[in-house]
Write a protein that holds these residues in place. Structure first.
Motif, PDB file in Angstrom:
ATOM      1  N   ILE A  79       0.852  -1.197   0.000  1.00 53.94           N
ATOM      2  CA  ILE A  79       0.000   0.000   0.000  1.00 53.94           C
ATOM      3  C   ILE A  79       0.884   1.242   0.000  1.00 53.94           C
ATOM      4  O   ILE A  79       0.575   2.227  -0.683  1.00 53.94           O
ATOM      5  CB  ILE A  79      -0.948  -0.012   1.224  1.00 53.94           C
ATOM      6  N   GLU A  80       1.979   1.205   0.737  1.00 58.61           N
ATOM      7  CA  GLU A  80       2.888   2.351   0.783  1.00 58.61           C
ATOM      8  C   GLU A  80       3.450   2.655  -0.597  1.00 58.61           C
ATOM      9  O   GLU A  80       3.527   3.823  -1.005  1.00 58.61           O
ATOM     10  CB  GLU A  80       4.040   2.096   1.768  1.00 58.61           C
ATOM     11  N   LEU A 100       3.501   5.754  -5.688  1.00 59.69           N
ATOM     12  CA  LEU A 100       3.287   5.812  -7.132  1.00 59.69           C
ATOM     13  C   LEU A 100       2.193   6.826  -7.487  1.00 59.69           C
ATOM     14  O   LEU A 100       2.334   7.593  -8.443  1.00 59.69           O
ATOM     15  CB  LEU A 100       2.917   4.426  -7.678  1.00 59.69           C
ATOM     16  N   ALA A 101       1.118   6.835  -6.713  1.00 54.58           N
ATOM     17  CA  ALA A 101       0.022   7.782  -6.965  1.00 54.58           C
ATOM     18  C   ALA A 101       0.477   9.219  -6.731  1.00 54.58           C
ATOM     19  O   ALA A 101       0.112  10.128  -7.488  1.00 54.58           O
ATOM     20  CB  ALA A 101      -1.191   7.445  -6.101  1.00 54.58           C
ATOM     21  N   ILE A 151      -2.250  -6.212  -5.119  1.00 57.99           N
ATOM     22  CA  ILE A 151      -1.921  -5.155  -4.175  1.00 57.99           C
ATOM     23  C   ILE A 151      -2.128  -5.765  -2.795  1.00 57.99           C
ATOM     24  O   ILE A 151      -3.098  -6.483  -2.565  1.00 57.99           O
ATOM     25  CB  ILE A 151      -2.822  -3.919  -4.384  1.00 57.99           C
ATOM     26  N   ALA A 152      -1.223  -5.492  -1.882  1.00 52.43           N
ATOM     27  CA  ALA A 152      -1.286  -6.085  -0.539  1.00 52.43           C
ATOM     28  C   ALA A 152      -2.685  -5.945   0.050  1.00 52.43           C
ATOM     29  O   ALA A 152      -3.273  -4.870   0.027  1.00 52.43           O
ATOM     30  CB  ALA A 152      -0.263  -5.431   0.372  1.00 52.43           C
ATOM     31  N   VAL A 209      -8.600   7.276  -9.047  1.00 53.05           N
ATOM     32  CA  VAL A 209      -9.147   7.945  -7.864  1.00 53.05           C
ATOM     33  C   VAL A 209      -8.012   8.458  -6.974  1.00 53.05           C
ATOM     34  O   VAL A 209      -8.066   9.591  -6.466  1.00 53.05           O
ATOM     35  CB  VAL A 209     -10.093   7.001  -7.090  1.00 53.05           C
ATOM     36  N   GLN A 210      -6.978   7.642  -6.783  1.00 54.23           N
ATOM     37  CA  GLN A 210      -5.854   8.054  -5.948  1.00 54.23           C
ATOM     38  C   GLN A 210      -5.123   9.257  -6.541  1.00 54.23           C
ATOM     39  O   GLN A 210      -4.784  10.211  -5.828  1.00 54.23           O
ATOM     40  CB  GLN A 210      -4.872   6.890  -5.758  1.00 54.23           C
ATOM     41  N   ILE A 211      -4.865   9.220  -7.839  1.00 60.09           N
ATOM     42  CA  ILE A 211      -4.165  10.327  -8.495  1.00 60.09           C
ATOM     43  C   ILE A 211      -5.009  11.600  -8.423  1.00 60.09           C
ATOM     44  O   ILE A 211      -4.512  12.671  -8.062  1.00 60.09           O
ATOM     45  CB  ILE A 211      -3.823   9.983  -9.961  1.00 60.09           C
TER      46      ILE A 211
END
Length: 149
Positions: A44-45, A50-51, A92-93, A109-111
């Motif tokens: 997740i980190e 990356l985002a 993804i973890a 959504v994250q970006i």
């Protein structure tokens, strides 16, 4: 007025041929070997990093180069999805194996959330509309999935 939907973004920008095309274009023996090896889920980190890097890139392109935010977001989401798919076996973890569309939608959504925090005041009205619509759609979908009390 164009109605934006996360499903539309995925269907129009990251179909199976798009991801396969990126794989073929960027493919190399080293990447093929790493994809064939037992993939370790991306943390997740790392996804957050990356985002964040993608959002900085989107902001730079939007503010300095006048590239529409939507174009930058989609391009960066495709790149991150490629890495997660080819290097981490689409995992993804804590989530298990994901479809490319799930990775790209979550990445968008994250970006977009980080673009809103970072350079929202400096982007065009059209770009703000895109950011606001993505966030509103995500919020609506999240609210639908909340258990009713």
């Amino acid at each position: 007025m164009t109605r934006l939907s996360l499903a539309w973004i995925t269907a129009s920008t990251l179909g199976a041929t798009g991801l396969l095309g990126a794989t073929a274009l960027l493919g190399s023996p080293a990447l093929a070997q790493s994809a064939a090896a037992a993939a370790k889920p991306v943390s997740i980190e790392t996804m957050n990093d990356l985002a964040l890097a993608a959002a900085v890139n989107v902001c730079e392109l939007a503010v300095e180069q006048k590239l529409p935010v939507q174009n930058g977001v989609i391009s960066n989401a495709k790149a991150i999805t490629y890495v997660v798919s080819s290097v981490h076996g689409s995992e993804i973890a804590g989530t298990g194996k994901l479809e490319a569309s799930q990775i790209v939608n979550g990445t968008i959504v994250q970006i977009v959330g980080r673009v809103k925090q970072g350079c929202y005041a400096k982007i065009t009205a059209a770009d703000k509309k895109f950011v606001d619509e993505v966030i509103a759609q995500f919020t609506a979908q999240a609210n639908k999935q909340q258990p009713k009390k």
